[in-house]
Structures are given as structure tokens and as C-alpha cells.
Design a protein around this motif. Structure first.
Motif, PDB file in Angstrom:
ATOM      1  N   SER A  14     173.054   7.972  35.137  1.00  0.00           N
ATOM      2  CA  SER A  14     172.465   8.054  33.806  1.00  0.00           C
ATOM      3  C   SER A  14     173.443   7.473  32.786  1.00  0.00           C
ATOM      4  CB  SER A  14     172.162   9.503  33.454  1.00  0.00           C
ATOM      5  OG  SER A  14     173.371  10.215  33.266  1.00  0.00           O
ATOM      6  N   ALA A  15     172.934   7.161  31.596  1.00  0.00           N
ATOM      7  CA  ALA A  15     173.791   6.637  30.534  1.00  0.00           C
ATOM      8  C   ALA A  15     174.905   7.628  30.206  1.00  0.00           C
ATOM      9  CB  ALA A  15     172.967   6.315  29.296  1.00  0.00           C
ATOM     10  N   GLY A  16     174.574   8.918  30.165  1.00  0.00           N
ATOM     11  CA  GLY A  16     175.593   9.927  29.876  1.00  0.00           C
ATOM     12  C   GLY A  16     176.666   9.982  30.942  1.00  0.00           C
ATOM     13  N   GLU A  17     176.265   9.833  32.185  1.00  0.00           N
ATOM     14  CA  GLU A  17     177.232   9.828  33.289  1.00  0.00           C
ATOM     15  C   GLU A  17     178.126   8.590  33.206  1.00  0.00           C
ATOM     16  OE1 GLU A  17     177.315  10.032  38.175  1.00  0.00           O
ATOM     17  OE2 GLU A  17     175.399  10.108  37.138  1.00  0.00           O
ATOM     18  N   LEU A  18     177.535   7.448  32.888  1.00  0.00           N
ATOM     19  CA  LEU A  18     178.319   6.224  32.737  1.00  0.00           C
ATOM     20  C   LEU A  18     179.290   6.332  31.566  1.00  0.00           C
ATOM     21  CD1 LEU A  18     175.601   3.510  33.402  1.00  0.00           C
ATOM     22  CD2 LEU A  18     177.584   4.029  34.823  1.00  0.00           C
ATOM     23  N   GLU A  19     178.838   6.911  30.457  1.00  0.00           N
ATOM     24  CA  GLU A  19     179.727   7.103  29.313  1.00  0.00           C
ATOM     25  C   GLU A  19     180.907   7.980  29.703  1.00  0.00           C
ATOM     26  OE1 GLU A  19     177.461   8.542  25.979  1.00  0.00           O
ATOM     27  OE2 GLU A  19     176.386   6.650  25.752  1.00  0.00           O
ATOM     28  N   ALA A  24     186.594   8.568  31.054  1.00  0.00           N
ATOM     29  CA  ALA A  24     187.599   9.015  32.029  1.00  0.00           C
ATOM     30  C   ALA A  24     188.550   7.879  32.381  1.00  0.00           C
ATOM     31  CB  ALA A  24     186.917   9.561  33.279  1.00  0.00           C
ATOM     32  N   ALA A  25     188.025   6.670  32.539  1.00  0.00           N
ATOM     33  CA  ALA A  25     188.882   5.520  32.838  1.00  0.00           C
ATOM     34  C   ALA A  25     189.839   5.244  31.686  1.00  0.00           C
ATOM     35  CB  ALA A  25     188.026   4.287  33.137  1.00  0.00           C
ATOM     36  N   LEU A  26     189.351   5.378  30.462  1.00  0.00           N
ATOM     37  CA  LEU A  26     190.204   5.144  29.294  1.00  0.00           C
ATOM     38  C   LEU A  26     191.245   6.244  29.129  1.00  0.00           C
ATOM     39  CD1 LEU A  26     187.492   3.869  26.782  1.00  0.00           C
ATOM     40  CD2 LEU A  26     189.318   2.516  27.853  1.00  0.00           C
ATOM     41  N   TRP A  27     190.860   7.486  29.409  1.00  0.00           N
ATOM     42  CA  TRP A  27     191.812   8.597  29.291  1.00  0.00           C
ATOM     43  C   TRP A  27     192.894   8.522  30.363  1.00  0.00           C
ATOM     44  CZ3 TRP A  27     187.100  12.239  28.746  1.00  0.00           C
ATOM     45  CH2 TRP A  27     186.740  12.352  27.402  1.00  0.00           C
ATOM     46  N   ALA A  28     192.628   7.846  31.455  1.00  0.00           N
ATOM     47  CA  ALA A  28     193.564   7.794  32.574  1.00  0.00           C
ATOM     48  C   ALA A  28     194.714   6.814  32.343  1.00  0.00           C
ATOM     49  CB  ALA A  28     192.827   7.435  33.864  1.00  0.00           C
ATOM     50  N   THR A  29     194.688   6.089  31.229  1.00  0.00           N
ATOM     51  CA  THR A  29     195.735   5.123  30.956  1.00  0.00           C
ATOM     52  C   THR A  29     196.231   5.268  29.519  1.00  0.00           C
ATOM     53  OG1 THR A  29     196.315   2.770  31.014  1.00  0.00           O
ATOM     54  CG2 THR A  29     194.091   3.323  30.302  1.00  0.00           C
ATOM     55  N   GLU A  30     197.395   4.767  29.271  1.00  0.00           N
ATOM     56  CA  GLU A  30     197.996   4.845  27.934  1.00  0.00           C
ATOM     57  C   GLU A  30     197.694   3.609  27.094  1.00  0.00           C
ATOM     58  OE1 GLU A  30     199.816   7.416  26.571  1.00  0.00           O
ATOM     59  OE2 GLU A  30     199.202   8.536  28.348  1.00  0.00           O
ATOM     60  N   ARG A  31     197.052   2.606  27.693  1.00  0.00           N
ATOM     61  CA  ARG A  31     196.822   1.355  26.967  1.00  0.00           C
ATOM     62  C   ARG A  31     195.332   1.054  26.876  1.00  0.00           C
ATOM     63  NH1 ARG A  31     195.484  -2.788  30.273  1.00  0.00           N
ATOM     64  NH2 ARG A  31     195.785  -2.464  32.505  1.00  0.00           N
ATOM     65  N   PRO A  32     194.938   0.254  25.893  1.00  0.00           N
ATOM     66  CA  PRO A  32     193.537  -0.152  25.809  1.00  0.00           C
ATOM     67  C   PRO A  32     193.134  -0.961  27.041  1.00  0.00           C
ATOM     68  CG  PRO A  32     194.688  -0.638  23.764  1.00  0.00           C
ATOM     69  CD  PRO A  32     195.736  -0.264  24.777  1.00  0.00           C
ATOM     70  N   LEU A  33     191.873  -0.847  27.437  1.00  0.00           N
ATOM     71  CA  LEU A  33     191.354  -1.581  28.585  1.00  0.00           C
ATOM     72  C   LEU A  33     190.217  -2.501  28.155  1.00  0.00           C
ATOM     73  CD1 LEU A  33     191.069   1.277  31.257  1.00  0.00           C
ATOM     74  CD2 LEU A  33     192.907  -0.416  31.013  1.00  0.00           C
ATOM     75  N   THR A  34     190.122  -3.636  28.815  1.00  0.00           N
ATOM     76  CA  THR A  34     189.008  -4.558  28.581  1.00  0.00           C
ATOM     77  C   THR A  34     187.802  -4.079  29.389  1.00  0.00           C
ATOM     78  OG1 THR A  34     189.566  -5.971  30.447  1.00  0.00           O
ATOM     79  CG2 THR A  34     190.619  -6.499  28.317  1.00  0.00           C
ATOM     80  N   PRO A  35     186.607  -4.555  29.029  1.00  0.00           N
ATOM     81  CA  PRO A  35     185.443  -4.197  29.830  1.00  0.00           C
ATOM     82  C   PRO A  35     185.609  -4.559  31.312  1.00  0.00           C
ATOM     83  CG  PRO A  35     184.728  -5.120  27.755  1.00  0.00           C
ATOM     84  CD  PRO A  35     186.220  -5.293  27.814  1.00  0.00           C
ATOM     85  N   ALA A  36     186.244  -5.690  31.595  1.00  0.00           N
ATOM     86  CA  ALA A  36     186.455  -6.100  32.994  1.00  0.00           C
ATOM     87  C   ALA A  36     187.369  -5.112  33.723  1.00  0.00           C
ATOM     88  CB  ALA A  36     187.039  -7.509  33.047  1.00  0.00           C
ATOM     89  N   GLU A  37     188.403  -4.633  33.045  1.00  0.00           N
ATOM     90  CA  GLU A  37     189.303  -3.656  33.668  1.00  0.00           C
ATOM     91  C   GLU A  37     188.579  -2.331  33.916  1.00  0.00           C
ATOM     92  OE1 GLU A  37     193.676  -4.958  31.988  1.00  0.00           O
ATOM     93  OE2 GLU A  37     192.302  -3.943  30.613  1.00  0.00           O
ATOM     94  N   ILE A  38     187.742  -1.934  32.976  1.00  0.00           N
ATOM     95  CA  ILE A  38     186.971  -0.702  33.132  1.00  0.00           C
ATOM     96  C   ILE A  38     185.981  -0.862  34.284  1.00  0.00           C
ATOM     97  CG2 ILE A  38     185.272   0.816  32.037  1.00  0.00           C
ATOM     98  CD1 ILE A  38     186.757   0.144  29.358  1.00  0.00           C
ATOM     99  N   GLN A  39     185.343  -2.022  34.364  1.00  0.00           N
ATOM    100  CA  GLN A  39     184.401  -2.303  35.445  1.00  0.00           C
ATOM    101  C   GLN A  39     185.093  -2.154  36.797  1.00  0.00           C
ATOM    102  OE1 GLN A  39     183.290  -6.422  35.707  1.00  0.00           O
ATOM    103  NE2 GLN A  39     181.394  -5.987  36.821  1.00  0.00           N
ATOM    104  N   THR A  40     186.286  -2.691  36.931  1.00  0.00           N
ATOM    105  CA  THR A  40     187.051  -2.582  38.166  1.00  0.00           C
ATOM    106  C   THR A  40     187.430  -1.135  38.454  1.00  0.00           C
ATOM    107  OG1 THR A  40     187.946  -4.801  37.867  1.00  0.00           O
ATOM    108  CG2 THR A  40     189.177  -3.322  39.330  1.00  0.00           C
ATOM    109  N   ILE A  42     185.941   1.677  37.464  1.00  0.00           N
ATOM    110  CA  ILE A  42     184.784   2.506  37.795  1.00  0.00           C
ATOM    111  C   ILE A  42     184.196   2.127  39.147  1.00  0.00           C
ATOM    112  CG2 ILE A  42     182.428   3.094  37.137  1.00  0.00           C
ATOM    113  CD1 ILE A  42     183.315   2.896  34.236  1.00  0.00           C
ATOM    114  N   GLY A  43     184.098   0.832  39.404  1.00  0.00           N
ATOM    115  CA  GLY A  43     183.532   0.376  40.673  1.00  0.00           C
ATOM    116  C   GLY A  43     182.049   0.681  40.787  1.00  0.00           C
ATOM    117  N   GLY A  44     181.564   0.787  42.001  1.00  0.00           N
ATOM    118  CA  GLY A  44     180.174   1.149  42.235  1.00  0.00           C
ATOM    119  C   GLY A  44     179.181   0.051  41.930  1.00  0.00           C
ATOM    120  N   GLY A  45     179.624  -1.203  41.915  1.00  0.00           N
ATOM    121  CA  GLY A  45     178.710  -2.308  41.693  1.00  0.00           C
ATOM    122  C   GLY A  45     178.154  -2.391  40.291  1.00  0.00           C
TER     123      GLY A  45
END
Length: 127
Positions: A14-19, A24-40, A42-45
């Protein structure tokens, strides 16, 4: 044609689950991430455009900030996980007709460890 991709309709998040996953991906790092980095991360196609759409929704809600300088198109969380959770709890209490009753129900569902931590916080021993 359902099920021809890496995820069938029934398995789509769901959209809420994706958000939540993006945050979670952003909280797991100290630096800003690009959409491509977030895509990698999260995974899952998940398609790049889907990640970008989720980031736009989070930005519109004030939950992420776009890095104005440095890396183009990088995002970071506007609040940490604890701040966002506390804000949601306050909003839930404000919506109900009896916030004291809601707090009583909430407290009765705490684990012993959570109850102990709450008692320490209320006594001024925490935070």
C-alpha cells in the motif's frame, strides 16, 4: 495480466507501507539519499517512478526535505522516527472525545519494560 510482474496485485504494498519503507531507509542513514539509492535500499522490484512519487507525497506532507545544496535530488527525513511517532500519538489523542480514557487504554497495553520507561519519564528520570 495480474501477476506478470515481480509482484501480483495481491502482493502489492500500500502507499502507506511504501511511505514507511522509504522513511525507514532515510532514517537508517545520516546522509540524504537519491530516489535511486532508496530504490536499491528498499528492493522488491519497485520502479524508480514509484519511489519518486512516494518521495513527492512525503515532501508534500512535510515528512521529508529535499537537499537544496550538494547532491541533486537527494532527500532526508524532516523528523526522526521518535518525533514522528510522538506527533501521531498527539494527533490521535486530539481527535478522540476523551483523551484521558484513550491514555488509560494505551497504558494498560504497555509491556512491563514500556511501563517502566514511562514511569521513569514521568518521574523526570528520562529524556
Amino acid at each position: 495480466m495480474a501477476g506478470t510482474g515481480s509482484r501480483s496485485r495481491a502482493e502489492r504494498r500500500s502507499a502507506g507501507e511504501l511511505e514507511s519503507e522509504v522513511l525507514a531507509a532515510l532514517w537508517a542513514t545520516e546522509r540524504p539519499l537519491t530516489p535511486a539509492e532508496i530504490q536499491t535500499e528498499i528492493g522488491g522490484g519497485l520502479a524508480y517512478n514509484t519511489v519518486h512519487t512516494i518521495l513527492k507525497r512525503l515532501y508534500d506532507k512535510g515528512l521529508v526535505l529535499r537537499d537544496a545544496h550538494g547532491r541533486r535530488g537527494a532527500y532526508r527525513p524532516a523528523k526522526n522516527a521518535a518525533e514522528l511517532t510522538a506527533e501521531a500519538m498527539h494527533e490521535a489523542l486530539d481527535r478522540g472525545p476523551d483523551p484521558i480514557a484513550a491514555l488509560q487504554q494505551f497504558v494498560t497495553g504497555l509491556s512491563p519494560e514500556e511501563e517502566r520507561a514511562l514511569r521513569e519519564l514521568l518521574a523526570g528520570g528520562g529524556a
